[in-house]
Each structure stands twice: as C-alpha cells, then as structure tokens.
Design an enzyme around this catalytic site. Sequence first.
Site, PDB file in Angstrom:
ATOM      1  N   SER A  46       0.814  -1.202   0.000  1.00  0.00           N
ATOM      2  CA  SER A  46       0.000   0.000   0.000  1.00  0.00           C
ATOM      3  C   SER A  46       0.854   1.261   0.000  1.00  0.00           C
ATOM      4  O   SER A  46       1.572   1.526  -0.953  1.00  0.00           O
ATOM      5  CB  SER A  46      -0.952  -0.064   1.204  1.00  0.00           C
ATOM      6  OG  SER A  46      -2.030   0.803   1.036  1.00  0.00           O
TER       7      SER A  46
ATOM      8  N   LYS B 158      -0.692  -4.130  -3.065  1.00  0.00           N
ATOM      9  CA  LYS B 158      -1.976  -3.591  -2.617  1.00  0.00           C
ATOM     10  C   LYS B 158      -2.017  -2.118  -3.004  1.00  0.00           C
ATOM     11  O   LYS B 158      -1.419  -1.280  -2.352  1.00  0.00           O
ATOM     12  CB  LYS B 158      -2.125  -3.768  -1.108  1.00  0.00           C
ATOM     13  CG  LYS B 158      -3.566  -3.634  -0.610  1.00  0.00           C
ATOM     14  CD  LYS B 158      -3.832  -2.246  -0.101  1.00  0.00           C
ATOM     15  CE  LYS B 158      -5.265  -2.147   0.423  1.00  0.00           C
ATOM     16  NZ  LYS B 158      -5.642  -0.758   0.751  1.00  0.00           N
TER      17      LYS B 158
END
Length: 391
Positions: A301, A326
Amino acid sequence: MQSDESKFRHRGRFALVATVVITAAFLSGYGTSFMLQSEQTSGFEILLEAQDIMQENFYGQLPDDTQFEYGMIRGMLAELDDPYTTFKEPREAELSADRLSGSFGGIGARISKNAQGQFILIPLDNQPAVRAGILEADQLIAINGNLVSSDSTLDEVVAHIRGEIGTPVTLTVRSGESVPRQVTITRTRIELSSVSWRQLRHDATIGVLNIDRFSDSTANEAEEAVEALLEAGVTRLILDLRGNGGGLLQSSVDVADLFLDGGVIVYQAIHGEAEESFRAHSYGVGQHIPLAVLVDGGSASAAEIVAGALQERGRAPLIGKKTFGKGSVQLIFSLTDDSSLHVTNANWFTPDHNRIDREGLTPDIVVEPDENNTDNDMILAQAVAYLNKRP
C-alpha cells in the site's frame, strides 16, 4: 529547522464529499469519513423473512440484533470478492483509527497474551502505568471491575484500557501469586512513533531509516530523522520499508517528497472521475543523499507508493523481495454506533503508470534471505554493498 518546515507540516489534505460531509486524508488504502445512517426503507423482504424463520425455529441461542446486523453486513461484503472492502466493529475500528492517527489515550504499557491465556502488562518508563504502581509482568485480572476472559482477544483488551485522554481506568492486577490489587490510572496521550533511525556500527557514514507504517506524524518524524542523520555525518542512506503494511496516502506522498526534487509520486484513479496526480516539491531534505530502499512481501500500500516512486524516478533501487501488491484506496465510513465500513474507491499507479494492485513491485536487486541464517541480514548487507559501489 529549515524555513520550509511549515510547508511539510501543513501540506494540504484533500476533502471528500459523500452523501453527508466526508472529512478525509486518504489512507494508504484509506480515506476517513463520516456517514449518517439513512432511514430504513422497504425492501430486503427475503432477508427479513429468513430472519423471522430463524427467530421462530432455531434451536439454540441467537445473537442479539446488533450482532445479527453485523453478520448481515459481512455477508453483503462477502459477495463483492474484494478483500479490502471490510467491516470493523466499534472496538476494532477504534484501534485502527489510533494506529493511523499516531496517538491515543492510554496508560503507557505493553500488553501481551501468554500461552495460558493470561494478559501480561509491561509498563513503559516515565509513563502513567509505572507511576501508578504497575509492575513488570503484572497479570491483568479485570478492567473497571469487569473480569478479563482468556477468550478475549488482545485487541479487545487493549481497546477497553484505552479511552479519552484525562479519564481514569481501574485495573485489577496480580504480581505472581500475590493477592490481586486495584490500580487506578489516568489516561494520557500516548504517541505511537512510526520511524526509527540509526547509523551502522561498522560504517557510521551509512544511516538506516526504518518506517513501519504511515500515520499522521510519519512525514515529520522522517524529516527530523533524516536531518539528525545528516548532522551526525551520514552521507548515504538506507530506507527500510520491509514489513510496512501501509497507512495514510498523504503521509506516503510527503515521505517520498523528502527524497525527490519534483515530479509525479503517484497517480490515483477514481471511478467516474479524472485521474489525479500527486507531485513532489523541490525542497526535499534528503533529495541529494545516495539512497537504497529495502522491501519485501510485507511492504504494501503506502509503502509501495514510496518505493515505486523512488524506483521509477531513478532515485533509488529497490533491494529485497517482491512487494505485496496492494494499490487500492478504501474510504472509511464511521457508522452511527462507531463501527466502520471500509469501501474500495480508487486505485493507484506508479509514475510510469504501472499498476500496483495485485501486481506489486519487483526489486532491482532481488535477494532471497537464508531463513536458517537469522543472524545475517542479507538484504541490508546487499544495500550496503550497493552504496559502497557508488562513486
């Protein structure tokens, strides 16, 4: 501190609007928001019919109405086939918000759960818990008179101890086999540091900056760490993002900004809206220092935003293992009972428009550590070797 400090500390957060007012600073995967629950409307006849049948015919203890609702929400989300659109009950939602804000109201103690299901307290130096009389390895028996069950999760216990700053919490604890005693502690603001730094023992000209998540305070912490390392004589830097599962988008943008002299950091694509780019400024405190970035399968992320920007802008190589992959954004809607709904709303792309989500980032220098040799950090050693080869 440089005059540009205020630019780093007060960089704008973007506001969102959704049905009601949505306040946000996108999280690395997350945007915070508040939502009013709409009035019940007709519909869901089959669901209500099934609920009536269960209430009339189920042999056993049914959950209460709230737990029924939570189960229905989870069932709805399961049909989306999106692991990041999730529901969190109030306690879990509160802990998640604490981790991302970087601070919370607490007592200043670590809590662990041993093999016997006991919760053990470890008070921190100069914090309320130790000043109130909590001893090393005290067993937690009760919180405000409510017994702590061995079936409780660590998150549940932590959430009950935390609370509003300035409010008291009474713990029943026991040292060894002694008689249980009560200790009342006033909660204070506990800061969660997300950044640590050090100079290598064998070469003090190389500094290591470790970021374990991206919270509200991370960019300021990282800037101060880089400045401290430079003042200590560091001339080369290793940014360690291994095991960093993400955090706030704006925080990751600001951290990448520290090492860049302008240009795109990340693109964000929201369904039905024009693509948005987040760009670096030209005054990053670490923009000229030779740099290497460490990553692994736990880098995800927001960590992938920073790593992807530094890699594709030619600022630093990635060293280690392929990242998690992600690259989607979740808005966080706070529901009326303080539970929260995390809804995938957008995707991120690197400066070269490469997709992060489900793809991950491939290191420039792939290192497969020897799991049998835990004493030697092979990824770090490879980064040192890379920096030593630089002119």
